[in-house]
Design a protein around this motif. Structure first.
Motif, short mmCIF file in Angstrom:
data_model
loop_
_atom_site.label_atom_id
_atom_site.label_comp_id
_atom_site.label_asym_id
_atom_site.label_seq_id
_atom_site.Cartn_x
_atom_site.Cartn_y
_atom_site.Cartn_z
N GLY A 11 -9.60 2.20 5.77
CA GLY A 11 -8.37 1.71 6.38
C GLY A 11 -8.35 0.21 6.57
N THR A 12 -9.22 -0.52 5.84
CA THR A 12 -9.34 -1.98 5.96
C THR A 12 -8.74 -2.65 4.73
OG1 THR A 12 -11.38 -1.71 7.21
CG2 THR A 12 -10.94 -3.89 6.30
N GLU A 13 -8.02 -3.75 4.96
CA GLU A 13 -7.42 -4.49 3.85
C GLU A 13 -8.51 -5.16 3.02
OE1 GLU A 13 -3.71 -7.56 3.33
OE2 GLU A 13 -5.24 -8.06 4.82
N THR A 14 -8.32 -5.18 1.70
CA THR A 14 -9.25 -5.89 0.83
C THR A 14 -8.84 -7.36 0.75
OG1 THR A 14 -7.96 -5.47 -1.18
CG2 THR A 14 -9.57 -3.79 -0.53
N VAL A 15 -9.76 -8.19 0.28
CA VAL A 15 -9.45 -9.62 0.16
C VAL A 15 -8.77 -9.95 -1.15
CG1 VAL A 15 -11.37 -10.26 1.67
CG2 VAL A 15 -11.75 -10.12 -0.79
N GLY A 16 -8.66 -8.99 -2.06
CA GLY A 16 -7.98 -9.23 -3.32
C GLY A 16 -8.89 -9.61 -4.45
N HIS A 17 -10.21 -9.54 -4.25
CA HIS A 17 -11.16 -9.86 -5.32
C HIS A 17 -11.84 -8.59 -5.80
CE1 HIS A 17 -10.67 -14.07 -4.34
NE2 HIS A 17 -10.94 -13.80 -3.07
N GLU A 18 -12.10 -8.57 -7.11
CA GLU A 18 -12.78 -7.41 -7.69
C GLU A 18 -13.77 -7.88 -8.73
OE1 GLU A 18 -11.87 -3.54 -10.51
OE2 GLU A 18 -10.22 -4.42 -9.36
N TRP A 19 -14.99 -7.36 -8.67
CA TRP A 19 -16.02 -7.66 -9.66
C TRP A 19 -16.57 -6.34 -10.20
CZ3 TRP A 19 -15.61 -10.14 -4.99
CH2 TRP A 19 -15.39 -11.52 -5.03
N ASP A 20 -16.26 -6.08 -11.43
CA ASP A 20 -16.74 -4.85 -12.07
C ASP A 20 -16.43 -3.63 -11.23
OD1 ASP A 20 -17.74 -6.31 -14.19
OD2 ASP A 20 -19.72 -6.53 -13.27
N GLY A 21 -15.21 -3.59 -10.69
CA GLY A 21 -14.79 -2.44 -9.91
C GLY A 21 -15.20 -2.45 -8.47
N ILE A 22 -15.95 -3.49 -8.08
CA ILE A 22 -16.39 -3.61 -6.68
C ILE A 22 -15.44 -4.54 -5.96
CG2 ILE A 22 -18.26 -4.31 -5.15
CD1 ILE A 22 -20.20 -3.73 -7.44
N GLU A 23 -14.87 -4.07 -4.84
CA GLU A 23 -13.93 -4.86 -4.06
C GLU A 23 -14.56 -5.26 -2.72
OE1 GLU A 23 -9.50 -3.57 -4.78
OE2 GLU A 23 -10.74 -1.78 -4.45
N GLU A 24 -14.12 -6.40 -2.18
CA GLU A 24 -14.61 -6.90 -0.90
C GLU A 24 -13.60 -6.59 0.19
OE1 GLU A 24 -15.95 -11.12 1.22
OE2 GLU A 24 -15.36 -11.06 -0.89
N LEU A 25 -14.07 -6.02 1.28
CA LEU A 25 -13.19 -5.69 2.39
C LEU A 25 -13.06 -6.89 3.32
CD1 LEU A 25 -14.43 -2.09 3.30
CD2 LEU A 25 -12.59 -2.76 1.75
N ASN A 26 -11.89 -7.09 3.84
CA ASN A 26 -11.63 -8.16 4.79
C ASN A 26 -11.88 -7.65 6.21
OD1 ASN A 26 -10.87 -10.58 5.89
ND2 ASN A 26 -8.67 -10.24 5.65
N THR A 27 -13.16 -7.33 6.47
CA THR A 27 -13.54 -6.76 7.77
C THR A 27 -13.55 -7.85 8.83
OG1 THR A 27 -14.95 -5.15 6.63
CG2 THR A 27 -15.31 -5.47 9.00
N PRO A 28 -12.83 -7.71 9.91
CA PRO A 28 -12.80 -8.75 10.94
C PRO A 28 -14.14 -8.84 11.67
CG PRO A 28 -11.64 -6.80 11.68
CD PRO A 28 -11.97 -6.56 10.25
N LEU A 29 -14.44 -10.06 12.14
CA LEU A 29 -15.68 -10.26 12.90
C LEU A 29 -15.58 -9.55 14.23
CD1 LEU A 29 -16.15 -14.06 12.19
CD2 LEU A 29 -17.63 -12.23 11.37
N PRO A 30 -16.72 -9.12 14.79
CA PRO A 30 -16.69 -8.50 16.12
C PRO A 30 -16.12 -9.47 17.15
CG PRO A 30 -18.81 -8.15 15.05
CD PRO A 30 -18.07 -9.13 14.20
N ARG A 31 -15.37 -8.93 18.09
CA ARG A 31 -14.74 -9.78 19.09
C ARG A 31 -15.77 -10.55 19.92
NH1 ARG A 31 -9.52 -9.90 20.54
NH2 ARG A 31 -9.15 -8.07 19.25
N TRP A 32 -16.91 -9.91 20.26
CA TRP A 32 -17.93 -10.59 21.06
C TRP A 32 -18.49 -11.80 20.31
CZ3 TRP A 32 -22.72 -11.36 19.10
CH2 TRP A 32 -23.15 -10.53 18.05
N TRP A 33 -18.62 -11.66 18.98
CA TRP A 33 -19.15 -12.77 18.19
C TRP A 33 -18.17 -13.94 18.18
CZ3 TRP A 33 -18.33 -16.13 14.32
CH2 TRP A 33 -19.44 -16.72 13.71
N LEU A 34 -16.87 -13.63 18.04
CA LEU A 34 -15.87 -14.69 18.04
C LEU A 34 -15.86 -15.45 19.36
CD1 LEU A 34 -12.88 -12.95 16.22
CD2 LEU A 34 -14.20 -14.90 15.40
N TRP A 35 -15.90 -14.72 20.50
CA TRP A 35 -15.91 -15.37 21.79
C TRP A 35 -17.17 -16.22 21.98
CZ3 TRP A 35 -11.92 -16.43 24.47
CH2 TRP A 35 -10.80 -15.58 24.48
N THR A 36 -18.28 -15.74 21.50
CA THR A 36 -19.51 -16.54 21.58
C THR A 36 -19.38 -17.82 20.78
OG1 THR A 36 -20.84 -14.52 21.84
CG2 THR A 36 -22.01 -16.52 21.15
#
Length: 301
Positions: A11-36
Motif C-alpha cells: 500500500g506504499t507509493e513507488t518512487v517511479g524507478h525500476e531496475w530489471d523489474g525491481i521497484e523502489e518504495l517511497n517509504t516515509p521515515l519514522p516520525r521519531w527519526w524526523l523529530w530527532t
C-alpha cells in the motif's frame, strides 16, 4: 523509468524507478527519526550562535555567551593555583633542610615535583628518571655534586655548565690526547677499569693515574666532590664502561650540560623538583654528608 503507482502488497507509493523489474518504495521515515533530526538542526543553530564556532579570516565567531576553551582553562588554572597556594607558601617558607622532617608537606612537594619533572626533565632523564648514555640515572645513590635536598636544589637552580651563571656547577677534564701518549692512555684506561673490578691493574697505568688523574679523582679513584670529579671505582658510568669508551673519554672527554632552571621555573617548583629527585631512592641526608669526607660519583641531578 516506470510511472509512480501504489504497490498493492504494501500500500506504499513507488518512487517511479525500476531496475530489471525491481521497484523502489517511497517509504516515509519514522516520525521519531524526523523529530530527532529536526532537534539536532535546532541544536546546531543554537550552538553556532551561543559558542565560538565559525572560523573567519583573522578570528572566529565569539558566541553570544562569551565562553572560550582558553578562558575555561585560565579559570581552572587559577582555581587550582588558589587551592595550592597554601601548600606552596609552606614549602617556600620552610628551610629545605627541614622539608623531609614534615612528611605531609614532603609528600605534597614530591607530588608537585613529579608533575614538573614530567614536563621539564623527561626529555633527558627519561620518564622513569633512569637516564641513558650521557644523561644521569637519578634513581641510584651516586652523585657528582651532592644528593642532599640543598645540593640538588642548588644544581637545579644554577644548572650544569650554564653560560652566564657564575654559580653553575662546573668541572673540566682536560683532553689527554694532547698530553699522554696512546700507550699511556691505554694503560690508564686498564687501571681505571681495574678500580671497579672490570680490568687488570697495571703499574704503568697506576703511575699515569697518580701523575695526571689523582689530583681530581683522588688517590683511590673514588672522586672528590669539591671538584665535581666522579667516582671511578663504583662501576657506574655516564658515558659507558668498556675500555674503548673509557679511552675515548680520557682522550676527548665529553662534558654534559643542564640548563639553569632559576628564572625558568619559580622557586617553589624548583624546590618541589628537588624533593621529587631526592625521593627517587638515592637522596642523601644533608647532616650526614656535611660531616662525611668529600666523595664523588658519576651523577648529577
Amino acid at each position: 523509468m516506470a510511472s509512480k503507482r501504489i504497490d498493492e502488497p504494501t500500500g506504499t507509493e513507488t518512487v517511479g524507478h525500476e531496475w530489471d523489474g525491481i521497484e523502489e518504495l517511497n517509504t516515509p521515515l519514522p516520525r521519531w527519526w524526523l523529530w530527532t533530526f529536526y532537534l539536532t538542526v535546532v541544536f546546531a543553530i543554537g550552538y553556532v550562535i551561543a559558542y565560538p564556532a565559525i572560523p573567519l579570516l583573522s578570528h572566529g565567531t565569539e558566541g553570544v555567551i562569551g565562553w572560550t576553551s582558553r578562558g575555561q582553562l585560565d579559570k581552572d588554572t587559577k582555581a587550582a593555583a588558589a587551592a595550592q597556594a597554601g601548600i606552596h607558601q609552606q614549602i617556600a617558607g620552610l628551610d629545605i633542610q627541614q622539608l623531609a622532617a614534615n612528611p605531609d608537606l614532603m609528600s605534597q612537594a614530591v607530588s608537585g615535583g613529579r608533575a614538573a619533572f614530567l614536563v621539564n626533565c623527561v626529555q633527558c632523564h627519561g620518564s622513569g628518571a633512569a637516564g641513558s648514555e650521557g644523561y644521569p640515572n637519578l634513581n641510584d645513590d651516586d652523585w657528582l655534586w651532592g644528593g642532599s635536598l640543598p645540593e640538588i636544589e642548588q644544581t637545579l637552580q644554577h644548572g650544569i655548565r650554564q653560560p652566564g651563571d657564575d654559580a653553575t656547577r662546573t668541572s673540566q677534564m682536560p683532553a689527554f690526547a694532547d698530553i699522554l701518549e696512546p700507550g699511556q692512555v691505554s694503560q690508564v684506561a686498564d687501571y681505571v677499569l681495574s678500580l671497579s673490578g672490570k680490568g687488570q691493574a697495571n703499574a704503568a697505568g697506576a703511575q699515569v693515574f697518580a701523575d695526571n688523574c689523582a689530583v681530581c679523582h683522588g688517590a683511590d679513584g673514588k672522586g672528590l666532590r669539591q671538584f665535581g670529579a666522579p667516582d671511578l671505582a663504583d662501576a657506574i658510568w655516564l658515558y659507558g664502561g668498556t675500555k674503548a669508551q673509557v679511552v675515548q673519554q680520557v682522550r676527548h672527554p665529553r662534558h654534559g650540560v643542564m640548563p639553569a632552571w632559576q628564572g625558568r621555573l619559580d622557586p617553589v617548583t624548583i624546590r618541589m623538583l628537588a624533593a621529587y629527585v631526592h625521593s627517587l631512592g638515592g637522596g642523601e641526608d644533608f647532616a650526614e654528608i656535611a660531616d662525611a669526607p668529600a666523595e664523588a660519583a658519576d651523577e648529577q641531578p
